[in-house]
Every structure is written in structure tokens, then in C-alpha cells.
Design an enzyme around this catalytic site. Structure first.
Site, PDB file in Angstrom:
ATOM      1  N   ARG A 289      -2.987   1.970   4.759  1.00  0.00           N
ATOM      2  CA  ARG A 289      -2.768   1.653   3.349  1.00  0.00           C
ATOM      3  C   ARG A 289      -3.332   0.271   3.014  1.00  0.00           C
ATOM      4  O   ARG A 289      -3.311  -0.636   3.852  1.00  0.00           O
ATOM      5  CB  ARG A 289      -1.279   1.717   3.012  1.00  0.00           C
ATOM      6  CG  ARG A 289      -0.687   3.101   3.236  1.00  0.00           C
ATOM      7  CD  ARG A 289       0.763   3.182   2.820  1.00  0.00           C
ATOM      8  NE  ARG A 289       0.929   3.038   1.371  1.00  0.00           N
ATOM      9  CZ  ARG A 289       2.102   3.103   0.763  1.00  0.00           C
ATOM     10  NH1 ARG A 289       3.200   3.318   1.465  1.00  0.00           N
ATOM     11  NH2 ARG A 289       2.185   2.978  -0.547  1.00  0.00           N
TER      12      ARG A 289
ATOM     13  N   GLU B 259       2.373   7.804  -9.794  1.00  0.00           N
ATOM     14  CA  GLU B 259       3.326   8.347  -8.835  1.00  0.00           C
ATOM     15  C   GLU B 259       3.834   9.734  -9.255  1.00  0.00           C
ATOM     16  O   GLU B 259       4.377  10.472  -8.438  1.00  0.00           O
ATOM     17  CB  GLU B 259       4.501   7.394  -8.640  1.00  0.00           C
ATOM     18  CG  GLU B 259       5.362   7.178  -9.869  1.00  0.00           C
ATOM     19  CD  GLU B 259       6.331   6.012  -9.701  1.00  0.00           C
ATOM     20  OE1 GLU B 259       7.436   6.117 -10.253  1.00  0.00           O
ATOM     21  OE2 GLU B 259       5.992   5.020  -9.037  1.00  0.00           O
TER      22      GLU B 259
END
Length: 418
Positions: free
Chosen positions: A117, A306
Site C-alpha cells: 500500500r 470506499e
């Protein structure tokens, strides 16, 4: 996941917001007095944050419905120290600036997925502010922060195009820097703009005075304090429950929806209304009532990315094709969410393809099978929505949803009367 025999009719309560919980914990640790955080999320990510703050010297006390966070005491931090990040972006990005405030050498590492990430934006900015960071030439975990007892702060350029959390990490720590911080955004606009607004809102609640002028953010030094803080319900976790009403032609009420919020999940109300779902708000919460029929949609989810997994799953059952754009950064989340969604939804018969910055969804009859979740909590929620209309959907490792909603499977089954 269970498939209901009739339209759902349920009232649901969701846990506290992860994004708010972890920001509140960080600010509580930087405050001058203890903070009682009421109704925080109790999940893996939130526990990792509490554990990380504990390593850095912030004690915590727990009850069934609250956590009391005490201010950081650097003498409590071992030297050297180690912080376990799990697969939590907020812990990985928010705690290194705090480690720089103390005198200890702190090593950070996490799950294999976390090492993929993005971290460069926040590590580079901290290094530009004079923080001693050893990442071995690769701006990703594992890395080490060598604290010197404080951070001067000042002006710094921040590339937050991969994650708005890079900017939030610096702003949250800014009140504790000797000169505060002035962060100037460079590169393309950060995703998830509402999360930046959330950070600024919490800073004000805890007594800081952040200022924004276009792409420049300033947080002066401040003594923080907020003796009592209550966390809002997680509206992104609430979204699939409201979507269940849309997909089954039923009605679902989510309790305690805030009247005003910076959470990006609040956008689900507008989305469902646009898709023809009746959405009403009263003093008890928000209720969605659907017909089971949804049109296609052209959506830019850059600020509410999201929600992409559950939105994509829902639109697999629309009457027309749909496009989701503005979410290229999802390739660097818990997994490559765009590739995972295209793969798993197509595996079950959907016609879902990746675009340069999103997904193209063409409705197609879907079938039973196993939905792989790639250790990603939002993919579990997406799979649950598919299961509403497709019997026999098995979800691989549903427990991974514990990252943000440990009781999701039980709440989902309860909604369906299963």
C-alpha cells in the site's frame, strides 16, 4: 450468504465510524488531558491503533461502550520499540508523525498486504520536515522512525494523490509540532475529500485552529483537549443495509444517522434517491424503501471511493449498464479493489470490466459460486449484496470484515431473519 425469500423489513444499528474513531484516538493521545471516547468502533483496525498509541506511551482504559485515552508520555515508550500495523492504512500513516515526537527509535511493520500500500507521500513529507526515517530506499513497511524528542514543523509539500490520509496524518500531528504545519498539496487532487474535511472538523473539536486556503492547509501549534467525545455510526458500513432494501424491494431503517456529518458514506442517501429508492430521515435515523428495480448510472466516486465495492455489486442488478469512474487509487487499497471486483463479479456471471479509473458494469444473469475477498472487508459486504439476489453464494473468509465491522455477518443475517 443467505438469500431472503421475501423483501427485507428490518431496523439496523451499525457500529462507530472507523475513520472517526482512529482520528479521535490520535488527537486524544496528543491532548493535554484524558479523553473519554464514547461508542468507538471496536475492530481490528481500532485495536491496532490503541496498541500503537500504547507503545508510544498513551495509556487506555476500556469499558463496554467507551475508551479513555490518556496523553502520550514518551517515558513510557520502550527504546527501541516496535509497532504492528496489521493492514491498517490509518495506523500506518497516522502514527509515524507521533513516533517522531518522542526520543525512541520505533520500527513499523505490518501484514504482507500492507507492504504493497502507498506510503511514500507521508514518509517523504516527514523526511522533508527533518524526521529521521530509514525505509531502506523503499517507502513502505518495514521502516524505522528515529525520534529526536520533537518535530520543528513548518512548510512542506505533500503529494496526497494516492491517499488523502497522507495529508490527514500531518494535519493531525501538526498541533504538536513546534511551528505547527503548513501543508501544500502538489500533484493531482487527493481522493476522498470528505475525509480531509473530517480531519479538519475533529481538529477543531479538540481545540486546534486549522485553516484552508485552496490547496494549502495550516495548523498552528495548540494545546488540545476534549474531555468527552462521541463517535458517529459508520455510514459506509450502513450503506449495504440500505442497498439491501433497494435490491429486495423492502425497507430498512438504520438507527442514529447523524443530522450533519463529514462522513463520505452519507452520500449513499443521494445515490439511492437518484436510483429511485425512497429515502426518508427522521429523529430515529434513515429509512430506505425500494422496489427491487434499479436503473443504470454514470457515477464519479472519487470523493466516496470506499463505497465502490458495494455500489458495483448493487449495479450488477440494474436494468441498464453503469460506469464508475474516478477511483483509480483503489488499486492501492487493502487489495487492488478494481481488479478484485472485476474478477469476482465476473466469476459469478456479471460482465464487469476495468477501465483506466474505474469499472464498467453490464447487467447479466448471475450464478452461484465462491466470492473471494482478498482479505478486504469491503469485498465481504459486496458479496453479501450479491447473495441477496443469487442463491448459493459462498464468501471466502467472511471474518475479514472484522477490520471495520466485527458483527457484520450476524447483523446481516439478523436483517434477513436468518
Amino acid at each position: 450468504m443467505p438469500t431472503p425469500a421475501r423483501p427485507v423489513d428490518a431496523t439496523v444499528r451499525v457500529p462507530g465510524s472507523k475513520s472517526i474513531t482512529n482520528r479521535a484516538y490520535v488527537l486524544a493521545a496528543l491532548a493535554s488531558t484524558a479523553t473519554l471516547v464514547r461508542h468507538p468502533l471496536d475492530s481490528r483496525d481500532a485495536r491496532l491503533m490503541i496498541d500503537a498509541l500504547g507503545v508510544l506511551g498513551a495509556r487506555s482504559e476500556h469499558t463496554d461502550t467507551a475508551v479513555r485515552i490518556h496523553p502520550l508520555e514518551s517515558r513510557r515508550c520502550p527504546d527501541p520499540a516496535e509497532i504492528a500495523l496489521g493492514n491498517s492504512g490509518t495506523v500506518a500513516r497516522f502514527t509515524p508523525p507521533l513516533a517522531a515526537l518522542g526520543p525512541a527509535t520505533v520500527r513499523f511493520d505490518g501484514d504482507p498486504a500492507l507492504r504493497r500500500r502507498p506510503m511514500a507521500g507521508v514518509l517523504r513529507a516527514l523526511r522533508d520536515l527533518g524526521v529521521d526515517i530509514d525505509d531502506g530506499g523503499d517507502p513502505a513497511p518495514p521502516f524505522t522512525v528515529r525520534g529526536t524528542g520533537g518535530v520543528r514543523g513548518g512548510v512542506v509539500d505533500v503529494d496526497a494523490s494516492a491517499s488523502s490520509q497522507f495529508l490527514s496524518a500531518l494535519l493531525l500531528a501538526g498541533p504538536a509540532f513546534r511551528e505547527g504545519i503548513t501543508a501544500r498539496l502538489v500533484g493531482s487532487a487527493p481522493p476522498s475529500g470528505p475525509h480531509i474535511a473530517m480531519t479538519l472538523d475533529l481538529l477543531r473539536t479538540f481545540g486546534a485552529a486549522p485553516l484552508r486556503d485552496g490547496t494549502e492547509f495550516h495548523v498552528p501549534p495548540a494545546t488540545l483537549g476534549c474531555p468527552d467525545y462521541t463517535v458517529e455510526p459508520d455510514l459506509s458500513s450502513a450503506a449495504p443495509f440500505l442497498m439491501a432494501a433497494a435490491l429486495t424491494g423492502g425497507s430498512v431503517r438504520v438507527l442514529d444517522w447523524p443530522a450533519s456529518t463529514t462522513q463520505p458514506g452519507d452520500w449513499v442517501r443521494s445515490l439511492l434517491t437518484e436510483l429511485g429508492v425512497s429515502v426518508t430521515t427522521d429523529e430515529r435515523g434513515v429509512t430506505a424503501t425500494g422496489s427491487g428495480v434499479l436503473p443504470g448510472a454514470e457515477l464519479d466516486l472519487h470523493d466516496v471511493s470506499e463505497l465502490t465495492p458495494v455500489v458495483a455489486a448493487m449495479l450488477c442488478f440494474a436494468t441498464e449498464p453503469s460506469t464508475i469512474r474516478g477511483v483509480a487509487h483503489l488499486r492501492g487499497h487493502e487489495t487492488d479493489r478494481l481488479a478484485a471486483l472485476a474478477t469476482e463479479l465476473s466469476r459469478l456471471g456479471g460482465r464487469v470490466t476495468e477501465t483506466g479509473d474505474g469499472l464498467r458494469i453490464v447487467p447479466s444473469p448471475m450464478r452461484s459460486g465462491t466470492f473471494h475477498t482478498y482479505d478486504d472487508h469491503r469485498l465481504v459486504m459486496a458479496a453479501a449484496l450479491i447473495g441477496l439476489r443469487v442463491p448459493g453464494v459462498a464468501v471466502e473468509n467472511p471474518a475479514t470484515v472484522g477490520k471495520t465491522f466485527p458483527g457484520f455477518v450476524e447483523a446481516w443475517s439478523g436483517m434477513l431473519g436468518a
